[in-house]
Motif scaffolding. Sequence first.
Motif, PDB file in Angstrom:
ATOM      1  N   LEU A 170     -19.530  -4.028  -9.893  1.00 32.65           N
ATOM      2  CA  LEU A 170     -18.124  -5.151  -9.183  1.00 32.65           C
ATOM      3  C   LEU A 170     -20.190  -5.613  -7.872  1.00 32.65           C
ATOM      4  CD1 LEU A 170     -16.909  -7.836  -9.560  1.00 32.65           C
ATOM      5  CD2 LEU A 170     -15.596  -6.631  -8.229  1.00 32.65           C
ATOM      6  N   HIS A 171     -20.946  -7.122  -8.831  1.00 31.54           N
ATOM      7  CA  HIS A 171     -21.640  -7.330  -7.987  1.00 31.54           C
ATOM      8  C   HIS A 171     -20.661  -8.263  -7.220  1.00 31.54           C
ATOM      9  CE1 HIS A 171     -25.698  -5.510  -9.045  1.00 31.54           C
ATOM     10  NE2 HIS A 171     -24.647  -4.642  -8.706  1.00 31.54           N
ATOM     11  N   THR A 172     -20.891  -8.762  -6.272  1.00 35.43           N
ATOM     12  CA  THR A 172     -20.453  -9.892  -5.152  1.00 35.43           C
ATOM     13  C   THR A 172     -20.908 -11.110  -4.166  1.00 35.43           C
ATOM     14  OG1 THR A 172     -19.325  -8.045  -3.624  1.00 35.43           O
ATOM     15  CG2 THR A 172     -17.701  -7.995  -5.604  1.00 35.43           C
ATOM     16  N   ASP A 173     -22.291 -10.015  -4.024  1.00 37.61           N
ATOM     17  CA  ASP A 173     -23.193 -11.120  -3.234  1.00 37.61           C
ATOM     18  C   ASP A 173     -23.184 -12.462  -3.821  1.00 37.61           C
ATOM     19  OD1 ASP A 173     -24.437  -9.715  -6.031  1.00 37.61           O
ATOM     20  OD2 ASP A 173     -26.116 -10.711  -5.042  1.00 37.61           O
ATOM     21  N   GLY A 174     -23.704 -13.528  -2.873  1.00 37.77           N
ATOM     22  CA  GLY A 174     -23.696 -14.790  -3.249  1.00 37.77           C
ATOM     23  C   GLY A 174     -22.734 -14.881  -3.472  1.00 37.77           C
ATOM     24  N   GLU A 175     -21.846 -14.848  -3.285  1.00 37.93           N
ATOM     25  CA  GLU A 175     -20.097 -15.183  -4.046  1.00 37.93           C
ATOM     26  C   GLU A 175     -19.776 -15.682  -5.280  1.00 37.93           C
ATOM     27  OE1 GLU A 175     -18.818 -18.649  -1.849  1.00 37.93           O
ATOM     28  OE2 GLU A 175     -19.699 -18.363  -0.266  1.00 37.93           O
ATOM     29  N   THR A 176     -20.545 -14.746  -6.432  1.00 33.68           N
ATOM     30  CA  THR A 176     -21.011 -14.538  -7.692  1.00 33.68           C
ATOM     31  C   THR A 176     -20.418 -13.603  -8.160  1.00 33.68           C
ATOM     32  OG1 THR A 176     -22.411 -16.262  -7.879  1.00 33.68           O
ATOM     33  CG2 THR A 176     -22.073 -15.185  -9.888  1.00 33.68           C
ATOM     34  N   LEU A 177     -18.968 -13.185  -8.749  1.00 39.30           N
ATOM     35  CA  LEU A 177     -18.717 -12.541  -9.229  1.00 39.30           C
ATOM     36  C   LEU A 177     -19.854 -11.865 -10.229  1.00 39.30           C
ATOM     37  CD1 LEU A 177     -15.089 -13.356  -8.638  1.00 39.30           C
ATOM     38  CD2 LEU A 177     -16.458 -11.626  -7.210  1.00 39.30           C
ATOM     39  N   ARG A 178     -19.825 -10.954 -10.838  1.00 36.01           N
ATOM     40  CA  ARG A 178     -20.432 -10.486 -11.892  1.00 36.01           C
ATOM     41  C   ARG A 178     -19.928  -8.648 -12.231  1.00 36.01           C
ATOM     42  NH1 ARG A 178     -24.516 -12.077  -8.265  1.00 36.01           N
ATOM     43  NH2 ARG A 178     -25.325 -13.935  -9.146  1.00 36.01           N
ATOM     44  N   ALA A 179     -18.791  -8.956 -12.850  1.00 33.61           N
ATOM     45  CA  ALA A 179     -18.050  -7.370 -14.096  1.00 33.61           C
ATOM     46  C   ALA A 179     -19.276  -6.465 -14.334  1.00 33.61           C
ATOM     47  CB  ALA A 179     -16.810  -8.086 -14.536  1.00 33.61           C
ATOM     48  N   PHE A 180     -19.034  -4.891 -14.134  1.00 32.50           N
ATOM     49  CA  PHE A 180     -20.467  -4.310 -15.286  1.00 32.50           C
ATOM     50  C   PHE A 180     -21.420  -4.348 -15.400  1.00 32.50           C
ATOM     51  CE2 PHE A 180     -15.789  -4.546 -16.471  1.00 32.50           C
ATOM     52  CZ  PHE A 180     -15.339  -2.998 -16.350  1.00 32.50           C
ATOM     53  N   PRO A 181     -22.512  -4.738 -13.394  1.00 33.83           N
ATOM     54  CA  PRO A 181     -23.839  -5.193 -13.658  1.00 33.83           C
ATOM     55  C   PRO A 181     -24.629  -4.101 -13.649  1.00 33.83           C
ATOM     56  CG  PRO A 181     -23.085  -5.062 -11.549  1.00 33.83           C
ATOM     57  CD  PRO A 181     -21.551  -5.069 -12.791  1.00 33.83           C
ATOM     58  N   ALA A 182     -24.735  -3.552 -14.018  1.00 35.75           N
ATOM     59  CA  ALA A 182     -25.375  -1.626 -13.654  1.00 35.75           C
ATOM     60  C   ALA A 182     -24.671  -0.068 -14.533  1.00 35.75           C
ATOM     61  CB  ALA A 182     -26.439  -1.456 -12.663  1.00 35.75           C
ATOM     62  N   VAL A 183     -23.827  -0.518 -15.584  1.00 29.88           N
ATOM     63  CA  VAL A 183     -23.272   0.669 -15.687  1.00 29.88           C
ATOM     64  C   VAL A 183     -23.945   1.352 -17.192  1.00 29.88           C
ATOM     65  CG1 VAL A 183     -20.938  -0.513 -15.820  1.00 29.88           C
ATOM     66  CG2 VAL A 183     -22.043  -0.539 -17.806  1.00 29.88           C
ATOM     67  N   PRO A 184     -24.449   2.711 -17.174  1.00 28.85           N
ATOM     68  CA  PRO A 184     -24.798   3.443 -18.554  1.00 28.85           C
ATOM     69  C   PRO A 184     -24.309   3.131 -19.145  1.00 28.85           C
ATOM     70  CG  PRO A 184     -24.200   5.217 -16.220  1.00 28.85           C
ATOM     71  CD  PRO A 184     -23.768   3.775 -16.029  1.00 28.85           C
ATOM     72  N   ALA A 185     -25.300   2.666 -20.622  1.00 28.38           N
ATOM     73  CA  ALA A 185     -25.268   2.936 -21.958  1.00 28.38           C
ATOM     74  C   ALA A 185     -23.982   3.654 -21.955  1.00 28.38           C
ATOM     75  CB  ALA A 185     -26.121   3.155 -22.986  1.00 28.38           C
ATOM     76  N   ASP A 186     -24.220   5.265 -22.328  1.00 24.07           N
ATOM     77  CA  ASP A 186     -22.811   5.748 -22.459  1.00 24.07           C
ATOM     78  C   ASP A 186     -21.419   5.249 -21.938  1.00 24.07           C
ATOM     79  OD1 ASP A 186     -23.806   6.999 -20.545  1.00 24.07           O
ATOM     80  OD2 ASP A 186     -23.104   8.693 -20.761  1.00 24.07           O
ATOM     81  N   TRP A 187     -21.412   4.420 -20.843  1.00 30.64           N
ATOM     82  CA  TRP A 187     -19.939   4.118 -20.508  1.00 30.64           C
ATOM     83  C   TRP A 187     -19.821   2.814 -21.117  1.00 30.64           C
ATOM     84  CZ3 TRP A 187     -20.034   4.465 -14.315  1.00 30.64           C
ATOM     85  CH2 TRP A 187     -20.256   5.781 -13.733  1.00 30.64           C
ATOM     86  N   ALA A 188     -21.058   2.536 -21.178  1.00 30.40           N
ATOM     87  CA  ALA A 188     -21.128   0.903 -22.160  1.00 30.40           C
ATOM     88  C   ALA A 188     -19.819   0.582 -23.420  1.00 30.40           C
ATOM     89  CB  ALA A 188     -21.378  -0.207 -21.938  1.00 30.40           C
ATOM     90  N   ALA A 189     -20.130   1.893 -23.877  1.00 29.98           N
ATOM     91  CA  ALA A 189     -19.785   1.971 -25.412  1.00 29.98           C
ATOM     92  C   ALA A 189     -18.441   2.954 -25.307  1.00 29.98           C
ATOM     93  CB  ALA A 189     -21.076   3.093 -25.880  1.00 29.98           C
ATOM     94  N   LYS A 190     -17.731   3.628 -24.611  1.00 34.72           N
ATOM     95  CA  LYS A 190     -16.943   3.573 -24.378  1.00 34.72           C
ATOM     96  C   LYS A 190     -16.248   2.675 -23.840  1.00 34.72           C
ATOM     97  CE  LYS A 190     -18.588   8.535 -24.461  1.00 34.72           C
ATOM     98  NZ  LYS A 190     -19.140   9.489 -23.509  1.00 34.72           N
ATOM     99  N   CYS A 191     -15.076   2.765 -22.578  1.00 35.59           N
ATOM    100  CA  CYS A 191     -14.156   1.883 -22.065  1.00 35.59           C
ATOM    101  C   CYS A 191     -14.320   2.201 -20.498  1.00 35.59           C
ATOM    102  CB  CYS A 191     -12.631   2.234 -22.351  1.00 35.59           C
ATOM    103  SG  CYS A 191     -11.416   1.086 -22.262  1.00 35.59           S
ATOM    104  N   ILE A 192     -14.965   1.519 -20.246  1.00 39.72           N
ATOM    105  CA  ILE A 192     -14.545   1.137 -18.259  1.00 39.72           C
ATOM    106  C   ILE A 192     -13.402   0.251 -18.057  1.00 39.72           C
ATOM    107  CG2 ILE A 192     -15.683   1.157 -16.300  1.00 39.72           C
ATOM    108  CD1 ILE A 192     -17.945   0.803 -18.260  1.00 39.72           C
ATOM    109  N   GLU A 193     -12.478   0.496 -16.670  1.00 39.35           N
ATOM    110  CA  GLU A 193     -11.873  -0.121 -15.834  1.00 39.35           C
ATOM    111  C   GLU A 193     -11.553   0.011 -14.860  1.00 39.35           C
ATOM    112  OE1 GLU A 193      -7.394  -2.364 -17.387  1.00 39.35           O
ATOM    113  OE2 GLU A 193      -8.491  -0.740 -18.229  1.00 39.35           O
ATOM    114  N   PHE A 194     -11.211  -1.422 -14.098  1.00 40.65           N
ATOM    115  CA  PHE A 194     -11.530  -1.402 -12.174  1.00 40.65           C
ATOM    116  C   PHE A 194     -10.148  -2.731 -12.356  1.00 40.65           C
ATOM    117  CE2 PHE A 194     -14.991  -4.201 -12.489  1.00 40.65           C
ATOM    118  CZ  PHE A 194     -14.482  -5.579 -11.878  1.00 40.65           C
ATOM    119  N   ARG A 195      -9.116  -1.861 -11.144  1.00 40.57           N
ATOM    120  CA  ARG A 195      -8.350  -2.570 -11.063  1.00 40.57           C
ATOM    121  C   ARG A 195      -8.358  -3.516  -9.304  1.00 40.57           C
ATOM    122  NH1 ARG A 195      -3.612  -2.959  -7.977  1.00 40.57           N
ATOM    123  NH2 ARG A 195      -3.543   0.033  -8.520  1.00 40.57           N
TER     124      ARG A 195
END
Length: 749
Positions: free
Chosen positions: A647-672
Motif C-alpha cells: 500500500l502506497h499512501t504518499d500524497g494522500e493517494t491510496l494505491r493498493a499493491f503497487p509493488a508486488v512480485p509477479a508470482d504474488w500477484a498471480a496468487k492471492c494477496i490480502e491486507f486488512r
Amino acid sequence: MEKHDLIFNQPITRWDEALPLGNGLTGCLLWGNGEPLRFSLDRGDLWDLRLAPEVLDERFTYAEMIECVRRADQEGLLNRFDSIYEKYPYPTKLPAGRLELRFGQPAGSVRSRLALRDACAHVELAFAGHSLLVSSYLHAVNGLGYIRIAGETSAEGRLDIVPPDYAGMLEDASADPVFHTSLTRLGYPVAEQHEEGEVRWFYQRTNHELDYAIVIAERQIADGERLAVYAIASNRDGEEWLDEAKRKVTAELDAGFDAAFRDHLDWWKRYWGKSEVALPDEEAEKQWYLNNYLFASCSRKGAPPMPLQGVWTADEGLLPPWKGDYHHDLNTQLCYWHYLKANHLEEGESFIDFLWNLRPEAKRFAQSFFDAPGINLPSVMTLNGKAMGGWPMYSLSITNHIWVCQAFDHYWLYTGDVDFLRDKAYVYFRETAECVQRWLTEGEDGKLGLPVSSSPEIHDNRLSAWLDPVSNYDLSLLIYLFRRLQDMAGRLTLAADANRWADVLAKLPELAVNERDVLMVNPKESLTESHRHMSHMMAIYPLRVLDRRGSERDRKIADETINNLEVLGKGQWVGYSFAWAAAMYAQQGNGEAAVYHLQQMWRYTCSQNGFHLNGDYKKAGICMFHYRPFTLEGNFAAVCALQEMLLHTDGETLRAFPAVPADWAAKCIEFRDFRGEMGVFVSARMSENLLDFIELRAERGGIFRVQNDFAGERLQVRIGDKITELVCGLRRTFTIPLQAGEACRIVSL
C-alpha cells in the motif's frame, strides 16, 4: 497464527538466538539446555547516566567544532567530541541480570517454541526417564514475569538469580570497545543476595543514583507444578519500590499462572486484531507477524521507546553494542517507520511522547551546544537526552534532529488529527527550524548553507567526512523541514508563517545531481563505492522530497540513483541497507527487487529468532561485514518496505499493491486495516493478477483519493446500503467522501 511461531528442535546456545519476550518496559530472552535454562532479563530504563567530563566542558560547542574543522584539527575533534564515546564506559544502557533454572545435567533433547499469538514461550526438556515443560510470559499489563515448570520432577530444579558480573577482575580494554567493553569497567559493587520465605532477590547498588533488584517469589503449587513470579524493580519506581515488588510477586503466586494469563492474552488479542496480512510468500508473511510481535514487545506507551536493542540488552558480560544508546542518524527513525501503517498507534506513541517530553532538554542542548533558540537533541544520546559523544559529524549533527521531526509529521499525516498538527507537530517543527536557522548563512550566490556539513556515515570519522558545500543529506532534510512547515502553516491558516517558510525554502540550493542524473554526496563528490547508509538518497526515501509521480525530472533522478546502487554493489552494506533499498525499490513499483533485498536481509543478516544482526554472519557473500551486533532498526525498516509493497499512501493517494512480485500477484494477496493518510483504514485483496476490492473505513470524515488499479474503468462503490457507479480511467484517481465511522467497498464492474 500458529504457523508463524518460532520453533527450534535443538538447544539455543546464544542469547541473540533466544526466544524473546517483552512488554515494552521489561524483556526476557529464554535460552539454554537445562544446565542451565537461562532467562536473560532487561528493563528499558536501567541506565548509567553519568556523563563524560568533556560533555560538560564549556568548549563542547558547535562553534568549537566548526573551528576545529576549519583548521583541520583532527586531534581536537577526536579529543573533544569523538573519543569520549570509547574512553568512558558510561553513559550506557545496563543489563538487568538473569534467572538460571538448573537440573544438574543438560537435557537430552530440547524443543523450544514461542507462540506469537499468546506471547508465551514453551521449552520442553527431556531427561533420562522424565521430561519437563517450562512455560513463561512477560505480562502485557502488570509487567511481571511468570514461569511455570510442569512435570513429575518439577520440584528438583534450582532457580538461581544471577546479577550481572559488575565486580569481576578488570579486563584490559579491547581493541574494539564499541563491541567488547567489560561490565567491570563500570566499577559497581557486588550485588547483595537476600531471602524472605518464598521471596528472594538481589540488590544491585551502583556508584551513581541508580539502585535496582530482581525479585522472585517461588512455590510448589501442586504435585508436578511449580510457579515462579518475578519483577525487575528500581528506585525509579518510588520510595517503597523494593517492598512493593516483593508484595506484587507474592500476590501473583496466590493468583496463579492461568488467571494472570487471561488478561495478558486479552491484551495481545486486541493488538493482533488491529491489522493483518495474508501473503502467498510464507517467509514474508511470517516476518510481518514476527516483527510486529517484536515491536509490541519492545515499544509500549508509557515506557521508554526502544534504543538500539530494545528490551533485550546483550547477555555476554559486556556492555551492549554501541552502549545500547539512542542513535538518531537512522536507528531510532527506522525503528518507528512501519507502525502507523500497521495500525499500532499506541505502541508507536512511545517514541512521540519521549521526544515531546524531552523538549526542555532539547531546548537546553540547542542553547548550550548550538548557541541557538528552539530545540535540538544530540544524535547519540542517553535516556534523558544528554550527549554521549562519538563521530561528531553525525553524533552532533544539527540536521539529524530534522529526521527525528518526521515522526511527528508521519503521525499527523496518518491520523489526520488536526489538534495534534497544531499543538505538537507544527510546534516541534517550528522550534527545530529556530535552531537550524541560527546557523543557516547566505553565500555569494544568495543560497543558504551550513558552516559544516556531512553525509552519514560516508568517510567515517575522517577529516574528509566534513563536506563543503552542503551535502545532499543535509540539504534534503532542510528542504523537507521548510516544505513541511509551509504545508502545515497553510493547513492551519497561518498565512504569515507559510510565507516565511516559503522564503527560506526559495533560498535553498537544488540537490546535487551528476551528469548521469544520479544524486551526489554533495556538489563536489559522487559516491563511487557501496555504502551502508543511504544518506545521499534521503530525498527519495524516506523524505520523498523528489516527486516521482508529479515530475518527470524527479522520476529520472530517483530511478537513476536507485539503479546506481546496482553499479556500486553491496560489499559495504549491512542488514538495514537491504531493507532501506527494498523500500526504495517499492517506490519504483519494482516488487521483484524489493522482495529480493528483503530476502537477503532476512536469510543472511537475521538470527533464527528474527533479530537483525547487521552483518552477513553466515558468510554467504552478500556483503563484507561478517560480525553480528544486534540492533533492531533493520527489523522494522524491512516491515516498512514490505508494507510499502502492499500500500502506497504518499500524497494522500491510496494505491493498493503497487509493488508486488509477479508470482504474488498471480496468487492471492490480502491486507486488512492498514492505515492510509488522514485517518482512513484500508483493506484490499488481489488474486489471479486482478484487484478484487478495496475497502475504506473512515476514522474521521474526509475526502479520500484512490488510484484505479482495477481491471476496468467502471467501478461500483457501496457505502452502507447505498450503491453508486463511477467511471475512472485506469491508473487515474477518484475520490470517495466519507463521514467519520462510514465504510465503503469498491469493486470493478
